[in-house]
Design a protein around this motif. Structure first.
Motif, PDB file in Angstrom:
ATOM      1  N   ARG A 684       0.829  -1.204   0.000  1.00 22.06           N
ATOM      2  CA  ARG A 684       0.000   0.000   0.000  1.00 22.06           C
ATOM      3  C   ARG A 684       0.863   1.253   0.000  1.00 22.06           C
ATOM      4  N   GLN A 728      -4.950  -4.382   6.756  1.00 23.81           N
ATOM      5  CA  GLN A 728      -4.040  -3.782   5.771  1.00 23.81           C
ATOM      6  C   GLN A 728      -4.517  -4.055   4.342  1.00 23.81           C
ATOM      7  N   ARG A 731      -7.261  -1.512   3.732  1.00 22.82           N
ATOM      8  CA  ARG A 731      -6.671  -0.184   3.488  1.00 22.82           C
ATOM      9  C   ARG A 731      -6.064  -0.109   2.089  1.00 22.82           C
ATOM     10  N   ASN A 763     -11.654  -0.950   9.294  1.00 24.84           N
ATOM     11  CA  ASN A 763     -10.978   0.344   9.450  1.00 24.84           C
ATOM     12  C   ASN A 763     -11.949   1.378   9.994  1.00 24.84           C
ATOM     13  N   GLU A 767      -9.782   7.174   8.483  1.00 24.71           N
ATOM     14  CA  GLU A 767      -9.001   7.283   7.246  1.00 24.71           C
ATOM     15  C   GLU A 767      -9.906   7.157   6.024  1.00 24.71           C
ATOM     16  N   PRO A 780      -4.918   9.093  -0.330  1.00 21.97           N
ATOM     17  CA  PRO A 780      -4.237   8.261   0.663  1.00 21.97           C
ATOM     18  C   PRO A 780      -2.851   8.815   1.012  1.00 21.97           C
TER      19      PRO A 780
END
Length: 866
Positions: A684, A728, A731, A763, A767, A780
């Motif tokens: 990411r 993760q 995300r 999440n 964010e 991001p």
């Protein structure tokens, strides 16, 4: 029961989905992606991609003005249009998602010969032809998904626009920068109009009609752009300018070295004058003659031949400072500077002038040599005197000419001047001076001078009968200031509000073709410099950063020998690698090549066909892929599968994500889970870093696509349990869709609707805004613990990298960064026998830091004992 309801409401945001804004899509996740599905997606999302227009009252967000060169409304978009406006839209969407207050306008460069010629052919009014073309092209741009601020839309042929083009003319006129005089001009006998020098090709033919250009002596209107020559040249070194690269060289070459001064010499007994240049302004009072190159002299002025190759004319010029009469010679016995056809003779100072004066018995005085201080003092004094008298006195180059703006055609901005027998040329200040609406005749169109009731007017000064000027302005005048009208397009009181200009200018990024990197850019810069001198703009330079995009090239086929272009359907390719082909019916050899798309070459691609077959988002990705925006793009369907397969994999990724989140697969061991989770964390951050850099800093959008494809590969590489349970992964998948959104907004919006509809969200950090569409998400950012590179270079060569967490490198000062670099083993080994001369440190936020060490190149001599 009431208690149970309250309990459910408390749980709702996390577990039941109650209270979330429902971002609904088509929900076709049970189907495979296809062109039909893409069209449904685009039809569904087209009206839902509304973005916020520029907020003029914003005080927190930074403004970002992204501007693409406005199109000529030819009737249909071509692939060059698709490329430039896709690039423009991608950058505008990217900057909005990065929190900028974005200005992204569009308009139409709507005057000019093509519309007039098309109207003549159809025997209609050019207004009607132009408006129908605008309507069609606007619908195509909207289908392409461009997020323009349509509320700022303008067309140069609209009186509400050209009223202010005329006002600009009057501003220049009032400042002494507009004049009319007889001039030897390029005349196109087919289009029946004057052409600028740059509109004539190397063969002496018109750039548009192809006709052999003739020379004519006509009375024309000029703008004194040379008055700002030195400013325009020096402005190219302004630190404000970014990424201008070779455009700066082109501009400097066009302007030339400003190592001389212009002076205006009036023709005795007339209104005309000659602007003459000299590199010796301190000696201007000693001018004894003027020479004209016989190669460029038409004749018409009587005189007598002194000897073969030289003729003295029966006219004289009035010296602008002394009033003395100066003789004029036509000759081939002087070596004129390149691109010039006049010579200011100052004998005793210039050896060539001395030689000519001696040969033809022209008397002159000898001059004493001046020291540099005295010469500079005299130059300043003379230039100031000439400027006060309005007869020149400004530094320019020998080759630069004033801007000839007169055009003898109908479809252009009328010049707001009336000609009176008593008062001469008088400015008309009741604006706009509107064009009459007439239909065009196939026998030559309609010229303003033929519309008697329009030509007849009243003199603004004496109120007696007068005649309107029947020349119209060069369309470069319309496009020289349009970027300013966008700021205030509805203002009925003035061109634009200077307070808005001070807030919104300069343009942060200007996008367009290299063919406009000289003339259009030169004229736009001139107008900006002029308006800055009037206190109306905050900066001299109008465009901070340039993105000069390459052309879209199509495969062409020409019959060997004749050069005739034939369509691909008539060709049989023998060997594509060796460019060997024949005409299928006759066997004639064909030359294959890549050329700029055009109908005449049968190598164009209709964007409408692309939209129908692949959809607009796929077309956008295809035009952005493969090569950098600045490179030419060879349009080849062989490159399509990469983009089509990528879209397919993205679609499958959302399908798998939904499936595994609804029905989680068996768990994997903790150590394997952690390894995959860490891999997704690293992927990411790595691909966000690379994609973001190529979006905004390098602007290599093809590389940004490659980086995103790399992230897709990472997402598809992990096992199903990571899809189901990894924070993760979630995300990274969110980042993937957000990174895609500026390039393919419809497709990304549908992917996002599937992503946010999945259960078991992990999440909850804020964010991701689960209640907003993908285009409303924040771009991001990298995690603080992710390590960025501190790149260590010695004399421009990369030696090693030091990994430093983002949170630490952001706090790294220059002194500390250099200390870290100099402590590295690899750097020490190189510097062992070299002395450090200087060091620099540059930090690119969210990307890397670069320490550059420069050394003295000479090595220390070693004494060798035998």
């Amino acid at each position: 029961m009431r208690f149970l309801t309250k309990s459910l409401q408390k749980l709702a945001p996390k577990r039941l989905g109650f209270g979330y804004r429902h971002i609904s899509g088509l929900n076709l996740w049970h189907e495979e992606i296809s062109s039909d599905i893409k069209h449904k997606i685009e039809d569904y999302w087209r009206d839902k991609l509304k973005v916020d227009d520029f907020d003029e009252n914003e005080t927190v967000r930074d403004k970002y003005y992204v501007l693409s060169m406005f199109p000529y409304p030819s009737g249909s978009l071509h692939m060059g249009h698709v490329r430039v406006y896709t690039i423009s839209d991608v950058i505008a969407r990217f900057q909005r998602m990065n929190g900028k207050n974005v200005i992204h306008p569009i308009g139409w460069d709507a005057f000019g010969l093509p519309a007039e010629n098309a109207a003549i052919e159809r025997q209609i009014a050019p207004q009607d032809w132009t408006q129908s073309n605008i309507s069609h092209m606007k619908s195509q741009l909207q289908r392409l998904g461009c997020s323009f601020e349509w509320g700022r839309e303008l067309a140069t042929c609209d009186p509400s626009y050209y009223k202010w083009t005329q006002d600009l003319f009057l501003k220049l006129y009032d400042s002494g920068l507009v004049y009319q005089k007889k001039a030897l001009v390029n005349w196109d006998p087919v289009d029946q109009t004057v052409l600028a020098d740059e509109q004539v090709d190397e063969n002496g033919c018109s750039w548009r009609s192809g006709a052999k250009v003739e020379k004519k002596l006509l009375r024309q209107w000029f703008v004194r752009t040379t008055r700002f020559a030195k400013d325009l040249l020096e402005g190219l070194d302004d630190p404000l300018l970014q990424d201008w690269r070779d455009v700066i060289k082109l501009q400097k070459h066009w302007i030339g070295e400003c190592d001389g001064v212009n002076f205006d010499f009036k023709v005795q007994g007339g209104d005309d004058f000659l602007t003459l240049w000299t590199s010796k302004p301190e000696a201007i009072t000693s001018v004894k003659f003027v020479a004209i190159d016989s190669k460029h002299y038409l004749g018409g002025t009587p005189g007598f031949v002194l000897q073969e190759g030289t003729k003295k004319l029966n006219l004289q010029l009035v010296h602008p400072l002394t009033g003395h009469l100066i003789p004029v010679f036509v000759t081939n016995q002087i070596e004129f500077l390149p691109f010039t056809d006049t010579f200011l003779g100052i004998p005793g100072v210039c050896p060539q002038a001395t030689q000519f004066a001696d040969k033809f018995n022209i008397t002159y005085e000898k001059h004493k040599d001046l020291d540099e201080n005295e010469k500079l003092r005299l130059q300043n004094q003379i230039c100031r005197q000439a400027s006060e008298l309005g007869v020149g006195g400004y530094w320019s180059s020998a080759k630069l000419r004033d801007w000839l703006i007169s055009r003898q055609r109908f479809w252009g901005t009328p010049i707001p001047v009336a000609h009176c027998d008593n008062c001469g040329a008088q400015p008309i200040r009741q604006l706009p001076v509107e064009l009459p609406k007439v239909s065009m005749s196939q026998k030559g169109g309609a010229y303003l001078k033929q519309v008697a009731d329009w030509v007849d007017c009243t003199c603004p000064k004496c109120q007696q009968k007068a005649r309107r000027e029947t020349d119209t302005m060069d369309t470069f005048v319309d496009s020289s200031w349009y970027y300013l009208r966008y700021l205030d397009s509805s203002n009925c009181q003035k061109m634009f509000d200077e307070n808005k200009a001070k807030k919104m200018m300069p343009v942060d990024l200007y996008i367009g073709g290299k063919e406009h990197a000289v003339l259009h850019l030169y004229y736009a810069r001139f107008i900006s410099h002029f308006l800055y001198s009037q206190g109306l703009l905050p900066e001299r330079e109008p465009f901070k950063r340039l993105l000069v995009q390459g052309m879209v090239m199509g495969r062409s086929y020409r019959v060997k020998g004749t050069g005739r272009y034939v369509p691909e359907s008539q060709v049989k390719v023998i060997d594509k690698k060796k460019n060997r082909a024949v005409i299928e019916a006759t066997g004639e050899a064909v030359v294959m090549g890549w050329e700029k798309m055009s109908k005449s070459k049968h190598n164009g691609v209709d964007p409408g066909d692309m939209f129908c077959e692949y959809g607009s988002d796929t077309t956008r990705l295809l035009i952005l892929g493969d090569v950098a925006p600045t490179s030419h793009r060879n349009w080849n369907s062989n490159t399509f599968p990469g983009i089509l397969n990528w879209q397919k994999r993205l679609w499958m990724t959302i399908q798998d994500f939904l499936k595994h989140r609804k029905t989680p697969p068996p768990s994997i061991p903790d150590d394997q889970f952690k390894a995959h989770d860490d891999y997704m964390f690293d992927s990411r951050n790595y691909y966000i870093k690379g994609t973001t850099f190529n979006y905004c800093r390098s602007q290599q959008h093809s590389v940004a696509i490659s980086k995103q494809q790399g992230l897709t590969n990472s997402l598809r590489r992990v096992p199903a349990s990571i899809f189901a349970k990894s924070l993760q992964f979630e995300r990274a998948l969110a980042a993937q869709i957000i990174l895609l959104a500026p390039m393919a907004p419809h497709f990304a919006s549908e992917l996002w609707s599937g992503f946010v509809s999945a259960p078991n969200r992990l999440n909850h950090s804020g964010e991701i805004d689960w209640e907003k569409t993908v285009l409303e998400q924040k771009w991001p950012s990298l995690d603080d613990s992710y390590c960025l590179d501190l790149v260590c270079k010695v004399n421009g060569v990369e030696v090693c990298n030091v990994k430093i967490p983002k949170c630490d490198i952001e706090q790294l000062g220059e002194e500390e960064a250099i200390k870290i670099a100099l402590s590295q083993k690899e750097v020490k080994e190189i510097l062992e026998e070299k002395e450090v001369e200087r060091t620099t440190y540059l930090f690119e936020p969210d990307y890397e830091g670069v320490v550059s060490v420069f050394t003295r190149w000479e090595r220390k001599e070693k004494t060798v004992t035998l």
